[in-house]
Write a protein that holds these residues in place. Structure first.
Motif, mmCIF file in Angstrom:
data_model
loop_
_atom_site.group_PDB
_atom_site.id
_atom_site.type_symbol
_atom_site.label_atom_id
_atom_site.label_comp_id
_atom_site.label_asym_id
_atom_site.label_seq_id
_atom_site.Cartn_x
_atom_site.Cartn_y
_atom_site.Cartn_z
ATOM 1 N N UNK A 124 29.297 -11.790 52.945
ATOM 2 C CA UNK A 124 28.902 -11.735 51.577
ATOM 3 C C UNK A 124 27.547 -11.798 50.836
ATOM 4 N N UNK A 125 26.812 -11.469 51.873
ATOM 5 C CA UNK A 125 25.384 -11.712 51.613
ATOM 6 C C UNK A 125 24.698 -11.476 53.523
ATOM 7 N N UNK A 126 23.584 -10.482 53.028
ATOM 8 C CA UNK A 126 22.490 -10.355 53.756
ATOM 9 C C UNK A 126 21.213 -10.598 53.426
ATOM 10 N N UNK A 127 20.964 -12.368 55.048
ATOM 11 C CA UNK A 127 20.059 -12.775 54.660
ATOM 12 C C UNK A 127 18.830 -12.608 54.576
ATOM 13 N N UNK A 128 18.572 -11.059 55.639
ATOM 14 C CA UNK A 128 17.087 -10.418 56.020
ATOM 15 C C UNK A 128 16.996 -9.826 56.878
ATOM 16 N N UNK A 129 16.561 -8.726 57.455
ATOM 17 C CA UNK A 129 17.039 -8.304 58.210
ATOM 18 C C UNK A 129 15.328 -7.837 59.389
ATOM 19 N N UNK A 130 16.300 -7.522 60.688
ATOM 20 C CA UNK A 130 14.416 -7.991 61.007
ATOM 21 C C UNK A 130 12.972 -6.381 61.230
ATOM 22 N N UNK A 131 13.826 -5.211 60.678
ATOM 23 C CA UNK A 131 13.252 -4.226 60.484
ATOM 24 C C UNK A 131 13.971 -3.048 59.606
ATOM 25 N N UNK A 132 13.513 -2.116 59.273
ATOM 26 C CA UNK A 132 13.952 -1.002 58.230
ATOM 27 C C UNK A 132 14.141 -0.273 59.074
ATOM 28 N N UNK A 133 13.698 -0.103 59.936
ATOM 29 C CA UNK A 133 13.849 0.972 61.370
ATOM 30 C C UNK A 133 15.582 0.865 61.995
ATOM 31 N N UNK A 134 15.939 1.492 62.566
ATOM 32 C CA UNK A 134 16.620 1.245 63.367
ATOM 33 C C UNK A 134 16.880 2.085 64.811
ATOM 34 N N UNK A 135 17.188 0.945 65.751
ATOM 35 C CA UNK A 135 17.925 -0.568 65.783
ATOM 36 C C UNK A 135 17.286 -1.950 64.599
ATOM 37 N N UNK A 160 32.281 -14.007 55.487
ATOM 38 C CA UNK A 160 33.957 -14.796 55.235
ATOM 39 C C UNK A 160 34.087 -15.880 56.619
ATOM 40 N N UNK A 161 33.190 -15.342 57.211
ATOM 41 C CA UNK A 161 33.274 -16.159 58.498
ATOM 42 C C UNK A 161 32.371 -17.980 59.023
ATOM 43 N N UNK A 162 31.052 -17.605 57.934
ATOM 44 C CA UNK A 162 30.052 -17.718 58.446
ATOM 45 C C UNK A 162 29.476 -17.019 59.133
ATOM 46 N N UNK A 163 27.957 -17.633 59.260
ATOM 47 C CA UNK A 163 26.884 -16.777 59.368
ATOM 48 C C UNK A 163 26.588 -16.597 60.660
ATOM 49 N N UNK A 164 26.229 -15.239 60.648
ATOM 50 C CA UNK A 164 26.246 -14.716 62.322
ATOM 51 C C UNK A 164 24.609 -13.497 61.989
ATOM 52 N N UNK A 165 25.142 -12.791 62.843
ATOM 53 C CA UNK A 165 23.478 -11.654 63.803
ATOM 54 C C UNK A 165 24.545 -11.007 63.584
ATOM 55 N N UNK A 166 24.341 -9.578 63.351
ATOM 56 C CA UNK A 166 24.664 -8.313 63.768
ATOM 57 C C UNK A 166 23.868 -7.272 64.438
ATOM 58 N N UNK A 219 17.904 -5.197 49.735
ATOM 59 C CA UNK A 219 17.683 -4.437 51.273
ATOM 60 C C UNK A 219 18.865 -3.831 51.955
ATOM 61 N N UNK A 220 20.472 -3.459 51.086
ATOM 62 C CA UNK A 220 20.947 -2.702 51.671
ATOM 63 C C UNK A 220 20.998 -1.273 51.547
#
Length: 159
Positions: free
Chosen positions: A88-99, A107-113, A154-155
């Motif tokens: 639903x929303x991207x709160x933030x990313x730790x880096x713009x390079x991957x990983x 929709x099931x709550x906040x998490x990290x991926x 961000x996306x």
């Protein structure tokens, strides 16, 4: 199956939580499975009820055509089988390079991926995306244009 046979069944859960389908002829099928033909494009249409052996027992053209009790039973069976949270929303990313680690509201709550690479973001249509994390969990972005500006910005860095 014909439309006339589509409604010729009843549903119940047994004491072990298994779905039991009783057909019009009285035969019962314990451990039935409910699957969507097109889970992302048309989640409420084209739903098949299969026996534990994989034989088609019933076809539901549209979930909304079922009586309320049957619709609830089918929805409950689907929830037990499917797991695809919607971003639903991207709160933030730790880096713009991957990983990179993404903090998301789903929709099931906040998490990290953890996004291993840009190839783990697949475009399904002009507005739909699937994001696969490093653990194999798939997250759905149902409508990219409807997301807030911060999330889209961000996306865009990864697309």
């Amino acid at each position: 199956m014909s439309a006339a046979l589509t409604m010729a069944f009843t549903l119940a859960f047994d004491s072990f939580g298994k779905l039991v389908v009783t057909l019009a002829d009285g035969t019962q099928h314990v451990g039935a499975v409910v699957v969507r033909a097109f889970p992302i494009a048309t989640p409420d249409q084209c739903i098949c009820i299969l026996s534990a052996e994989g034989k088609e027992l019933a076809w539901v053209e549209n979930l909304n055509d079922l009586p309320a009790h049957a619709r609830e039973m089918v929805s409950q069976a689907l929830q037990g089988r499917e797991f695809m949270p919607e971003i639903l929303r991207l709160e933030g990313v730790n880096s713009f390079s991957t990983p990179s680690v993404w903090r998301v509201q789903t929709s099931r709550g906040p998490t990290q991926l953890v996004l291993k690479g840009e190839e783990d973001i697949r475009r399904l249509s002009a507005s739909r995306l699937i994001v696969a994390d490093a653990h194999g969990v798939q997250f759905l972005i149902r409508d990219l244009p409807s997301l807030d500006r911060h999330t889209r910005k961000l996306l865009d860095r990864f697309l």
